[in-house]
Design a protein around this motif. Structure first.
Motif, PDB file in Angstrom:
ATOM      1  N   UNK A   1      15.165 -13.471   0.810  1.00 34.23           N
ATOM      2  CA  UNK A   1      13.891 -14.156   0.986  1.00 34.23           C
ATOM      3  C   UNK A   1      13.036 -14.112  -0.269  1.00 34.23           C
ATOM      4  N   UNK A   2      13.190 -13.069  -1.061  1.00 35.67           N
ATOM      5  CA  UNK A   2      12.425 -12.911  -2.290  1.00 35.67           C
ATOM      6  C   UNK A   2      13.275 -12.188  -3.316  1.00 35.67           C
TER       7      UNK A   2
ATOM      8  N   UNK B   1       9.250  -9.746 -12.317  1.00 38.34           N
ATOM      9  CA  UNK B   1       8.526 -10.961 -11.950  1.00 38.34           C
ATOM     10  C   UNK B   1       9.082 -11.515 -10.640  1.00 38.34           C
ATOM     11  N   UNK B   2       8.194 -12.019  -9.754  1.00 37.42           N
ATOM     12  CA  UNK B   2       8.643 -12.518  -8.438  1.00 37.42           C
ATOM     13  C   UNK B   2       9.237 -13.915  -8.523  1.00 37.42           C
ATOM     14  N   UNK B   3      10.220 -14.166  -7.666  1.00 32.69           N
ATOM     15  CA  UNK B   3      10.833 -15.489  -7.536  1.00 32.69           C
ATOM     16  C   UNK B   3      11.160 -15.744  -6.074  1.00 32.69           C
TER      17      UNK B   3
ATOM     18  N   UNK C   1      15.862  -7.076  -7.753  1.00 30.70           N
ATOM     19  CA  UNK C   1      15.620  -6.500  -6.434  1.00 30.70           C
ATOM     20  C   UNK C   1      15.471  -7.651  -5.459  1.00 30.70           C
ATOM     21  N   UNK C   2      16.334  -7.713  -4.452  1.00 31.89           N
ATOM     22  CA  UNK C   2      16.361  -8.812  -3.499  1.00 31.89           C
ATOM     23  C   UNK C   2      15.992  -8.313  -2.109  1.00 31.89           C
ATOM     24  N   UNK C   3      15.112  -9.043  -1.458  1.00 30.91           N
ATOM     25  CA  UNK C   3      14.757  -8.744  -0.073  1.00 30.91           C
ATOM     26  C   UNK C   3      15.633  -9.592   0.836  1.00 30.91           C
TER      27      UNK C   3
ATOM     28  N   UNK D   1       1.773 -17.116 -15.577  1.00 28.66           N
ATOM     29  CA  UNK D   1       2.787 -18.158 -15.650  1.00 28.66           C
ATOM     30  C   UNK D   1       3.819 -17.956 -14.553  1.00 28.66           C
ATOM     31  N   UNK D   2       4.333 -16.737 -14.429  1.00 27.33           N
ATOM     32  CA  UNK D   2       5.361 -16.469 -13.420  1.00 27.33           C
ATOM     33  C   UNK D   2       4.808 -16.556 -12.000  1.00 27.33           C
TER      34      UNK D   2
END
Length: 857
Positions: free
Chosen positions: A144-145, A151-153, A177-179, A701-702
């Motif tokens: 999901x994230x 930085x978040x994506x 790091x993946x949720x 920016x991110x």
């Protein structure tokens, strides 16, 4: 810990989050696995690395946590501590049962995926050691994230296989790091792009070519910019047969993927052809080709089922809807709006209906197979499709009807209550009226189970006891929840009096329990005199195409029309916000006394022209369509002279109604009434800061890029991103703006927000006459653009590094979340949730703090 995840699984399953209910419903031609197959092939380059080992951390997920401000201690740790690294068996924390939450080793299965029940409500930690700096595409699915090097994506939580994130790897260790998303499986790999700028055919939005006509079409394709440079004034050349069309696309930011609109033209096509090849060339502003692609388009007759596209006014993106046209060519026929269920593509929704001989059926997308449950931008998509279809098919305006199945059944209840004068009749099939109540209802059922029933499901009684600890509903929490009033469908239930209602439900539906339909039958029975209720014998949630294409529904529709204004003798109307729904027939609520509480009017002609209101500050009565002469009205007991055959406006003045002039567009009204989420529309543009420190500039920016990625993924969107130094009032006139940064680092602040009652700069935030210091403050707020009668500014801001990181999340882009005009919070937000919110509320109708409704903690 195991019991906690079994509990989450049960709740997720009942809500349709698990894949099992979806697979079980593959009957007829309406429901496919998310409406499409997952993309597995890589055509954008070569696979550099497949992540085969990882660490996973399970986290408890129980109770009724705030959906607007959920706790996220894992991302908080990585965001605030750049040195934190996960290692095998490292204890992250202790859960409420006293069990250590530890990072555990996992490895991929035969499908190159990390999978298993233990990944539910988990985080996956990946690392990659690069020998040099290099640009790659991070391709992952099932999450999901993602946090990539801090930085978040946006993730790919529906497991579409759409995710492509251009990143610049650092020399040395890179951390991902993946949720974990809806399913307990994650796939991740790195791709070396074949070229710096290219098309990707993952997730195009394309129309069907119509055999009979010469016309211009719009489509959308994603462009990958795997460079550190802006792509400016690029051109897409489209060739279809002998037709050539060029489209200048919006500038594409560095290291991003944008879904860009383009045009192409087709002549009539021979009936023997069912496909055409469209040649696309992507060129820079000097005419040099970046990339090319061939896209195959389906050819359909406009008299048969087909897809249409249009440009959305929300963000300039290309959206589609599907059509089941009438079998006859008579003028002024009926129009049926059919809204789909979760996981259903709009094209499959329309295909489930046989064509009718007295009207055309159109099925909007909700902007994705899941999208927004027909609320927020899903609601706006339905309205845009309805308007486009009316313009094309020119239906009889009195013969507009609404129906839908499952989540679309909810959409029918919700849209029917929100816009009651737009539909002559509605038919919710297998639907639930209130989204939040439906979501929480399954959790609450667990609280009523016996210990034996819980044990059968592998759930500990201690876990359920924990769920019973309801949070304190403080005044500040109440004002945050108030922003969701327009979604509380049952508070608007008397609006159903304006249309006929046909309720269809399977007798043995366990996805949307039949008890919900029976409750609605009971509620309607207390006040409604024109509804029909039918339970299909032995029907489950989906029992074939007649789950929606039910002839008695269309017979019911055929007998009902929308009343003309002049024929209306009694009228009730309720709304939670004029910005969502303001009018019915000839009366409009322009302003509320208490924002985002229920407002209403009740009109009757039985003894004069009599109106009673509740929570209304400014009311319009349009007498121009009333055939009889009206000289005076009674409004809450006050007798007022009116101008017959004209629009009349009335406002409250010290508890008395007085006649007034047309309200100023500078004040709140149906055109812009607030709620932070409302800023993300009206061809919105994201403007990010470039005049701060390197850390600030990189972050904002991110953050803007993260929001753009999220709006793309969740809303099939296409939001333009620009630097603050490139913004001008003239170039972006009358467009909504989301500003990222503060007064010290975003130059557009001085242009757009110099007169704002809220000012934020480094280490300081001022709200009216109150000033707070420190670098821990983060904030979301919305105000009108002073240079525009229609446009709004949304602000994502912070006083420093700590506040910036706390403001990373973008739950304001998720349906079912509630955000008032202003929310101020501190750096504990990710650990404490709503408890970290310090100030929230609504501006007054004049957009001032002094006349607003706010709460401090």
């Amino acid at each position: 810990m195991c019991n906690n995840f079994k509990l989450f699984f049960v709740i997720a399953f009942l809500l349709g989050i698990s894949s099992n209910p979806i697979n079980a419903q593959k009957t007829g031609n309406i429901v496919e696995y998310f409406g499409k197959e997952k993309i597995n092939e890589v055509s954008e380059g070569n696979v550099l690395h497949v992540f085969k080992t990882a660490l996973a951390l399970k986290m408890p997920n129980i109770g009724f946590e705030s959906s607007s401000f959920p706790n996220d201690p894992v991302f908080n740790r990585f965001l605030t501590d750049n040195q934190y690294r996960a290692t095998k068996e490292l204890t992250f924390d202790i859960d409420f049962l006293g069990n250590p939450m530890q990072w555990e080793s996992i490895k991929i299965d035969s499908t190159s995926s990390f999978s298993g029940r233990n990944l539910r409500s988990a985080y996956v930690y990946l690392t990659y050691k690069s020998n040099s700096e290099q640009i790659v595409l991070f391709e992952a699915s099932g999450h999901s994230l993602a946090l990539i090097n801090g930085f978040p994506h946006e993730g790919d939580h529906y497991d579409f296989g759409y995710s492509l994130i251009p990143i610049k790897l650092k020399k040395g260790e890179n951390v991902f790091v993946l949720k974990v998303g809806r399913f307990p499986r994650i796939r991740a790999r790195l791709i070396t792009p074949s070229t710096g700028v290219q098309f990707t055919t993952r997730d195009m939005t394309m129309p069907n070519i119509q055999q009979e006509d010469s016309k211009e079409y719009t489509g959308a394709i994603r462009v990958v910019n795997a460079t550190e440079n802006w792509i400016k004034e690029a051109i897409i050349e489209a060739k279809l047969a002998d037709n050539n069309t060029s489209t200048i696309i919006a500038n594409i930011p560095p290291l991003s993927v944008q879904k860009v609109p383009f045009s192409f033209t087709s002549n009539p096509v021979d009936a023997s052809k069912d496909r055409l090849d469209l040649q696309l060339n992507l060129k820079n502003n000097k005419g040099i080709t970046f990339n090319n692609q061939t896209v195959t388009l389906e050819v359909k007759s406009k008299y048969k089922h087909h897809k249409k596209t249009f440009i959305s006014k929300i963000d300039g993106s290309v959206q589609y809807y599907s059509v089941a046209p009438s079998t006859t060519k008579e003028q002024s026929q009926a129009l049926f709006l059919s809204v789909h269920g979760a996981s259903v593509e709009a094209v499959n929704q329309a295909n489930a209906y046989a064509q009718k001989d007295w009207g055309t059926l159109v099925a909007p997308t909700n902007r994705r197979p899941f999208g927004f449950a027909w609320e927020d931008w899903g609601r706006l998509d339905a309205l845009e499709v309805l308007a486009d279809a009316k313009n094309i098919y020119k239906p009889d305006e009195s013969k507009i009807y609404l129906t839908g199945h499952s989540m679309g059944g909810h959409g029918t209840w919700y849209l029917g209550a929100t816009y009651p004068d737009r539909f002559a009749a509605i038919a919710p099939c297998a639907g639930y009226p209130d989204l939040l109540a439906y979501r929480d209802g399954f959790s609450r059922r667990l609280l009523e189970m016996t210990s034996e029933q819980l044990e059968e499901r592998g759930i500990s009684t201690k876990s359920v006891e924990r769920m019973k600890l309801e949070p304190l509903n403080t005044p500040l929490q109440q004002i945050i929840e108030r922003a969701g009033t327009p979604s509380r469908t049952l508070k608007l239930e008397r609006n159903y009096l304006q249309s006929g209602v046909y309720v269809l439900h399977g007798e043995k539906d366990n996805v949307v329990p039949t008890a919900i339909a029976r409750e609605m039958r009971e509620r309607l029975g207390k006040f409604h005199n024109d509804f029909t209720y039918y339970e299909y014998p032995d029907g489950t949630h989906w029992y074939g195409n007649h789950s929606v294409d039910w002839q008695p529904i269309f017979d019911f529709f055929k007998q009902r029309t929308i009343q003309k204004d002049s024929a209306v003798k009694k009228l009730e109307f309720f709304t939670g916000s004029p910005g969502v729904s303001a009018k019915s027939h000839f009366m409009t609520i322009h302003q509320q006394e208490k924002p985002f509480e229920i407002s209403s009017f009740d009109f009757s002609k039985e003894q004069g022209f009599n109106i009673t209101t509740s929570n209304v500050a400014l009311l319009e009565v349009d007498l121009s369509k009333i055939t009889e002469t009206i000289n005076e009205i009674t409004l809450d007991g006050d007798t007022l002279k009116v101008s017959s055959n004209l629009k009349n406006f009335f406002k409250k003045d010290k508890e008395k109604w007085v006649k007034t002039s047309r309200p100023s567009l500078g004040e709140k009204g149906p055109h812009r009434n607030g709620g932070f989420k409302d800023a993300f529309r009206n061809n919105v543009v994201f403007v990010y800061a470039t005049k701060g420190s390197t850390i600030e500039n990189d972050w904002y920016y991110h953050k803007a890029l993260f929001d753009a990625e999220t709006f793309y993924y969740r809303a099939n969107g296409n939001v333009e991103m620009i630097k603050d130094t490139d913004f001008s009032l003239k170039k972006y006139a009358d467009r909504n703006v989301i500003l990222y940064g503060n007064k010290d680092n975003n130059t557009a602040w001085k242009v757009l927000l110099k007169d704002s009652p809220i000012q934020v700069k480094k280490n300081e935030v001022s709200i009216g006459d109150k000033t707070l210091s420190g670098n821990q403050w983060g904030m979301y707020f919305t105000v009108p653009r002073k240079d525009s009668d229609v446009a709004t500014i949304g602000v994502v801001t912070a006083t420093g590094d700590m506040g910036m990181k706390a403001a990373y999340a973008n739950h304001y882009l998720v349906n079912g979340t509630t955000f008032p005009d202003v929310v101020l919070f501190n750096s504990d937000l990710l650990n404490q949730g709503t408890d970290a919110v310090k100030f929230a509320g609504f501006f007054g109708n004049d957009w001032t703090i002094e006349n607003g409704d706010f709460e401090w903690k």
